[in-house]
Design an enzyme around this catalytic site. Structure first.
Site, short mmCIF file in Angstrom:
data_model
loop_
_atom_site.label_atom_id
_atom_site.label_comp_id
_atom_site.label_asym_id
_atom_site.label_seq_id
_atom_site.Cartn_x
_atom_site.Cartn_y
_atom_site.Cartn_z
N TYR A 2 22.75 2.00 -1.88
CA TYR A 2 21.46 2.52 -2.33
C TYR A 2 20.72 1.47 -3.13
CZ TYR A 2 23.30 7.30 -1.47
OH TYR A 2 23.82 8.44 -0.92
N ASN A 59 22.42 14.77 7.66
CA ASN A 59 21.20 15.22 7.00
C ASN A 59 20.76 16.59 7.50
OD1 ASN A 59 21.11 12.83 5.56
ND2 ASN A 59 19.47 11.91 6.77
N ARG A 103 10.25 7.70 0.30
CA ARG A 103 11.24 7.60 1.38
C ARG A 103 11.30 8.87 2.23
NH1 ARG A 103 16.63 8.17 -0.82
NH2 ARG A 103 16.59 10.27 0.03
N HIS A 152 16.29 4.31 -3.00
CA HIS A 152 16.64 5.35 -3.96
C HIS A 152 15.99 5.16 -5.32
CE1 HIS A 152 19.64 7.70 -6.47
NE2 HIS A 152 19.44 8.53 -5.48
N ARG A 206 25.47 18.92 -6.29
CA ARG A 206 25.79 19.52 -5.00
C ARG A 206 26.74 18.65 -4.17
NH1 ARG A 206 20.74 20.44 -2.93
NH2 ARG A 206 20.66 22.46 -3.96
N ARG A 240 26.95 11.99 -10.10
CA ARG A 240 27.86 11.70 -8.99
C ARG A 240 28.63 10.43 -9.32
NH1 ARG A 240 26.08 15.18 -5.07
NH2 ARG A 240 23.81 15.47 -4.85
N HIS A 283 20.51 15.27 -14.61
CA HIS A 283 20.39 14.27 -13.55
C HIS A 283 20.06 12.88 -14.12
CE1 HIS A 283 18.40 12.58 -9.77
NE2 HIS A 283 19.54 13.05 -9.31
#
Length: 700
Positions: free
Chosen positions: A481, A60, A577, A605, A418, A388, A448
């Site tokens: 997640y 992170n 979160r 998530h 990314r 993703r 997204h």
């Protein structure tokens, strides 16, 4: 747990000219990592999982520097004369100070708690001085056989300039005495560790004096034999080092003809962006550290001298290599929704919507939704967004198969996701070769949204089936997640999903959507309207109530609307979160707002928005966080849960347990500090994730 309930997890006080009603975003993001680090500190967490949390913090922080800090510094580089230069501002100095404290604590936990505990459990990470004679001999042979042939030391002189150092790679700086073979006194050499070599190496078990399993790091192997690389010269000093670089990709999307080709070219340069952070060994001599800082043009504030491997994230390989189930979380098997085994999924959806709560419930029904469509002769078209999905994906293989079988397959692949750009480019190429129609979303806006649509011919007409979700179509993350997904044959919702696909491929203005909220067009305004509606209800003396769960809350317009609603008497409960710049509990500003963060076994998530709305109980699930980028600079969707029973499920599974949690919950105070919640005297402990595992999982 080493932190008491009233222990702040990183101070988030405002500095400089920042507004006092906001919490600094960078400090809030660092505070999130402090909460993750608390999991590594918790002796109740299994030992290998504690090490995994340390690695997650390391990963992170890498992203924090190579993306967030790099982007802010890049803004400064564009206008170095700016009066409010971020790089020299007090808020940056505070962010660097907090990150230094975080890293120091991280390595202290590793050296003082995790490694000793691992050793007591027969898992040894050996430095050179810890190895016995037989182990040293084996490491020497390994170095000569596997490592030395791949090393190319660079002695620095005018003909041998400082080499290109790849982002986050392992390197060594070496100070030498004497003269080289040509009689010159070049004193500095650089050794780059080849990326093909494993960073964690297991030693043969029979060489151990103490039993168990023993490992060593590649950095330790090279350290032990660095002198072997420099014949007839004495090594005076050396240190491992690692440079973090700007990793954001940039292409002028308005000026390229083929985004995929432009991005493929840009990927080649990602490893060599401008340097933003330098990590060296704790015992690195000051002169060598100064030399590196000067070489990479990095100020001392971004130098990190660490007491251990410069890339702690590499220890994840040790976590994965050890076979001791007692040191891990107990195995968990997701539940499979009742009544879905060996049935016609489309027949089920014609009768009712299906709500899936991952990872507590299996992702397989979604996989089957696409896989069966690929093989079904009645299916004529499949459309899907991909943000993703990973290098290996049954879903993507199914889309390829569907295209090969002549179905109309349309895939919106987000090439700018990314760190997943390369995987997505590869999938796009394979899909196109199979005959699918592939587009890359909208120029300048990341796609997204999580949408899939199956169009099936039934009884002489076309019928639409849709999946909408809060998480990615990724086989691995669906096990780690927490996310919700809705499978539906609702004619109105499915038609609107199709309208969004037509909008994304044709670039025409989307038709007016009655049920779905679509960014960047109306998602933010719909949110603001829903918040304002609760405020109006509260002003009239009735009950206003908002509950929302998301990953981040930093959008100024939404925060201002929440402050206004709080002042009108709306009860607002937020489960955020990560970064949250809203300051809760401030009298006269946000006294009716409560913010908490849940950090546990699974990464929280899901995005859930609940508005009481005079007992209409509006529930929306979404791909969007409450961030300016999500609401105004991305393609995002929020969709309603219309079935009363499923609404109740979202509340009972996605919100209420998290508001009750007194085990993994952190409360954000008006002072900007997070405090761990613990059961009060006489109160039973309650963990939301454990409760949902027992309620929905397949283990019970």
């Amino acid at each position: 747990m080493s932190h008491r309930e009233d222990t702040p997890a990183g101070e988030l006080a405002e500095t400089g000219s920042a507004p006092t009603d906001r919490i600094d975003r960078e400090l809030s993001q660092l505070a999130f990592n402090r909460r993750v680090l608390a999991q590594a500190e918790d002796s109740a967490v299994p030992l290998l999982e504690r090490l995994r949390y340390l690695c997650i913090v390391s990963s992170n922080l890498d992203e924090f520097f190579e993306v967030r800090i790099a982007s802010l510094l890049a803004r400064d580089r564009i206008d170095a004369r700016a009066a409010n230069s971020l790089a020299s501002s007090a808020r940056f100095e505070e962010a660097y100070a907090v990150s230094h404290d975080l890293v120091e604590r991280q390595y202290a936990i590793l050296n003082q708690e995790i490694l000793p505990e691992l050793s007591r459990n027969g898992i040894h990470l050996l430095r050179n001085q810890d190895r016995n004679d037989a182990q040293r001999a084996w490491v020497k042979a390994y170095f000569d056989r596997e490592v030395r042939p791949l090393l190319t030391p660079i002695g620095l002189d005018p003909a041998h300039p400082f080499p290109q150092v790849i982002n986050k790679s392992l390197n060594f700086i070496v100070q030498l005495s004497g003269k080289d073979a040509f009689g010159r006194g070049n004193a500095i050499a650089i050794v780059k560790a080849p990326r093909v070599l494993p960073r964690v190496i297991r030693l043969p078990d029979h060489l151990s004096d103490t039993g168990g399993v023993s490992f060593c790091l590649l950095s330790s192997v090279i350290h032990a034999h660095v002198e072997d690389l420099f014949t007839d010269r004495e090594v005076l000093a050396y240190s491992q080092f690692r440079v973090t670089r700007d990793s954001d990709l940039w292409v002028d999307e308005e000026d390229v003809k083929d985004l995929r080709q432009a991005l493929q070219s840009e990927l080649q340069t990602r490893h060599f962006g401008f340097a933003v952070r330098l990590e060296v060994a704790k015992n690195c001599p000051g002169a060598l550290a100064d030399f590196l800082l000067d070489q990479f043009s990095i100020p001392r504030a971004r130098l990190y001298a660490v007491d251990g491997p410069v890339n702690m994230n590499r220890l994840m390989a040790l976590v994965d290599a050890v076979d001791q189930p007692a040191l891990r979380f107990s195995p968990f098997t997701p539940g499979y929704p009742a009544g879905l085994h060996h049935v016609d999924l489309y027949a089920v959806l014609r009768q009712r919507d299906l709500l899936l709560h991952h990872p507590y419930q299996s992702f397989l029904p979604v996989v089957e939704f696409i896989r069966s469509a690929a093989m079904d002769p009645n299916v004529v078209a499949i459309k899907q967004t991909i943000y993703r999905t990973g290098m290996n994906s049954v879903l993507m293989e199914s889309l390829i198969l569907a295209a090969q079988h002549g179905k109309e397959v349309t895939v919106i692949v987000e090439l700018m996701a990314r760190f997943d750009e390369e995987a997505n480019i590869n999938w796009a190429e394979r899909l196109e070769r199979a005959g699918a129609q592939v587009v890359y979303g909208v120029v300048g806006l990341k796609t997204h949204a999580k949408l899939a649509l199956v169009i099936r011919r039934e009884e002489g007409r076309l019928r639409l089936y849709a999946h909408m979700g809060t998480g990615n179509y990724h086989p691995s993350t669906t096990k780690l997640y927490t996310d919700f997904g809705l499978l539906t044959a609702d004619a109105e919702l499915s038609a609107e999903v199709n309208e969004i696909f037509i909008h994304l491929t044709s670039l025409t203005k989307p038709r007016q959507l009655k049920h779905l909220w679509l960014a960047p067009f109306d998602l933010q305004s719909q949110l603001l309207g829903a918040i304002a509606r609760e405020a109006a209800i509260a002003r009239s003396g009735r009950r206003g109530h908002i509950i929302a769960k998301m990953n981040a809350l930093v959008d100024d317009a939404v925060i201002q609307a929440l402050y206004a609603a709080s002042n009108d008497g709306v009860k607002i409960e937020l489960i955020v979160r990560g970064a949250c710049t809203l300051r809760p509990g401030v009298p006269g500003l946000s006294e009716n707002i409560r913010v908490r963060s849940i950090i546990g076994r699974f990464l929280e998530h899901s995005r859930i928005f609940y508005f009481r709305n005079d007992r209409a109980h509006n529930v929306y699930l979404s791909s969007a966080d409450w961030m300016n980028r999500n609401l105004l600079r991305r393609i995002e969707v929020a969709f309603p849960v219309r079935d009363v029973k499923l609404k109740r499920r979202v509340l009972q599974e996605g919100l209420e347990p998290y508001l009750r949690d007194n085990n993994n919950a952190w409360e954000l105070g008006a002072d900007g500090a997070y405090r761990r919640r613990r059961p009060r005297k006489g109160q039973a402990p309650f963990c939301a994730q454990q409760y949902l595992m027992q309620k929905l999982g397949g283990n019970t």
